[in-house]
Enzyme design. Structure first.
Site, PDB file in Angstrom:
ATOM      1  N   LYS A  89       0.844  -1.208   0.000  1.00  0.00           N
ATOM      2  CA  LYS A  89       0.000   0.000   0.000  1.00  0.00           C
ATOM      3  C   LYS A  89       0.873   1.250   0.000  1.00  0.00           C
ATOM      4  CE  LYS A  89      -3.953  -2.139   2.247  1.00  0.00           C
ATOM      5  NZ  LYS A  89      -4.487  -2.599   3.526  1.00  0.00           N
ATOM      6  N   GLN A  95      -4.836  -1.198   9.532  1.00  0.00           N
ATOM      7  CA  GLN A  95      -4.772  -2.550   8.964  1.00  0.00           C
ATOM      8  C   GLN A  95      -5.422  -3.549   9.918  1.00  0.00           C
ATOM      9  OE1 GLN A  95      -3.686  -3.238   5.887  1.00  0.00           O
ATOM     10  NE2 GLN A  95      -3.977  -5.438   6.072  1.00  0.00           N
ATOM     11  N   ASP A 140     -11.301   3.168   3.922  1.00  0.00           N
ATOM     12  CA  ASP A 140     -11.759   1.772   3.862  1.00  0.00           C
ATOM     13  C   ASP A 140     -13.279   1.702   3.746  1.00  0.00           C
ATOM     14  OD1 ASP A 140      -9.859  -0.316   3.894  1.00  0.00           O
ATOM     15  OD2 ASP A 140      -9.388   0.047   6.011  1.00  0.00           O
TER      16      ASP A 140
HETATM   17  N1  GUN Z   1      -6.884  -6.416   6.047  1.00  0.00           N
HETATM   18  C1  GUN Z   1      -7.094  -7.137   4.924  1.00  0.00           C
HETATM   19  N2  GUN Z   1      -7.735  -6.388   4.006  1.00  0.00           N
HETATM   20  C2  GUN Z   1      -7.931  -5.179   4.557  1.00  0.00           C
HETATM   21  C3  GUN Z   1      -8.530  -3.970   4.083  1.00  0.00           C
HETATM   22  O1  GUN Z   1      -9.052  -3.854   2.968  1.00  0.00           O
HETATM   23  N3  GUN Z   1      -8.521  -2.932   4.944  1.00  0.00           N
HETATM   24  C4  GUN Z   1      -7.996  -3.020   6.195  1.00  0.00           C
HETATM   25  N4  GUN Z   1      -8.037  -1.950   6.976  1.00  0.00           N
HETATM   26  N5  GUN Z   1      -7.429  -4.122   6.660  1.00  0.00           N
HETATM   27  C5  GUN Z   1      -7.405  -5.188   5.841  1.00  0.00           C
END
Ligand code: GUN
Length: 296
Positions: free
Chosen positions: A53, A98, A121
């Site tokens: 990311k 995350q 998100d």
């Molecule tokens: N963990 C796995 N996928 C995601 C996501 O799309 N967002 C977040 N915040 N954590 C994750």
């Protein structure tokens, strides 16, 4: 001929558009859009996600702010205090915590602390509620990526019957809301649904998000349906000691019936990060009072 939907190429295209728009934003606002990512602990999969990311954020011409907390010593109050600092930071347009969080921390309480305007998100209840009632929201990245690919493939989705497998807050429920907003007839099926194959067979569109390797078989797919496979499951590979990734759909079987299908890997997966960048750009534009440059 069944078309294999190339999520990697689709995502690369979206990322290029976001990059151009981020450059235009910088010229107007005097700063680049900024995304803050918080990782608590050392979960190996989460570390990989957070690294990719950060890299993608920089490649899109945006600012990346990474915050790492020690799972052993950090408390939930400290994590929430960090979120609040980022809420108040003018350079930060998007905040992503995350998941999963370490044991003892409450995902819901932490997500509730994020400013909904920075919730890239789309997990905050304010954004889930806005999506449900048709107001301008930040929408969860994976379902948003799925709807983009479906609209690209099918054009108008109006009147099509979409069957969504799975009812998670992150994929299944927002996916159903997005399909409803596109005037689909929507059925959500899940682990307690009776006669799953017959239900799925009604779908002109099938979106599988259950986390069960190759559960959806070829004869569950109506001839000509478009199949979107959100599953990413690691299973033993052909060679001893090796693993491979498979989706929630038995790909070869389903491809024989579908008109189009996303592969795993290389389908929905790459779209999630591309939409995260898009959401960060959208959040930045809304916060700066600028129109959404992508018109999405
Ligand atoms: N963990 C796995 N996928 C995601 C996501 O799309 N967002 C977040 N915040 N954590 C994750």
């Amino acid at each position: 001929m069944t078309k294999i939907i190339d999520g990697k190429a689709f995502a690369a295209n979206l990322r290029a558009k976001v990059k151009d728009a981020a450059t235009a934003f910088k010229a107007k606002a005097g700063r680049a859009p900024g995304l803050a990512v918080i990782l608590v602990g050392e979960d190996p999969a989460s570390q990989v996600y957070v690294r990719s990311k950060g890299k993608a954020t920089l490649e899109a011409g945006m600012e990346s702010f990474e915050h790492r907390l020690d799972a052993e010593t950090a408390t939930q109050d400290q994590l929430i205090a960090l979120v609040q600092t980022l809420n108040a930071d003018e350079k930060v347009d998007g905040i992503l915590v995350q998941l999963p969080l370490p044991k003892g921390m409450d995902d819901k309480a932490v997500i509730a602390a994020i400013d909904p305007a920075k919730d890239v998100d789309g997990f905050h209840v304010v954004n889930a509620g806005k999506l449900a009632v048709g107001e301008e929201a930040l929408v969860p990245c994976t379902p948003m990526g799925c709807i983009m690919m479906l609209k690209d493939r099918l054009g108008d989705l109006s009147g099509l019957h979409a069957v969504v497998l799975g009812r998670s807050n992150i994929v299944g429920k927002p996916m159903a809301q997005l399909l409803l907003a596109e005037n689909c007839t929507v059925t959500i099926v899940h682990s307690r649904t009776k006669d799953l194959p017959a239900m799925v067979r009604q779908g002109d569109i099938v979106v599988a998000a259950v986390g069960r390797p190759e559960m959806v078989r070829g004869d569950w797919i109506k001839p000509g349906a478009v199949v979107i496979d959100v599953g990413i499951n690691r299973v033993p590979g052909a060679e001893a000691g090796k693993t491979k990734l498979v989706g929630d759909v038995a790909f070869d079987e389903a491809a024989a019936n579908a008109s189009a299908i996303t592969p795993v890997p290389g389908g929905v997966g790459p779209m999630t990060i591309a939409v995260l960048l898009r959401n960060t750009l959208v959040a930045a534009c809304r916060r700066a009072g600028l129109p959404d440059p992508l018109g999405l």
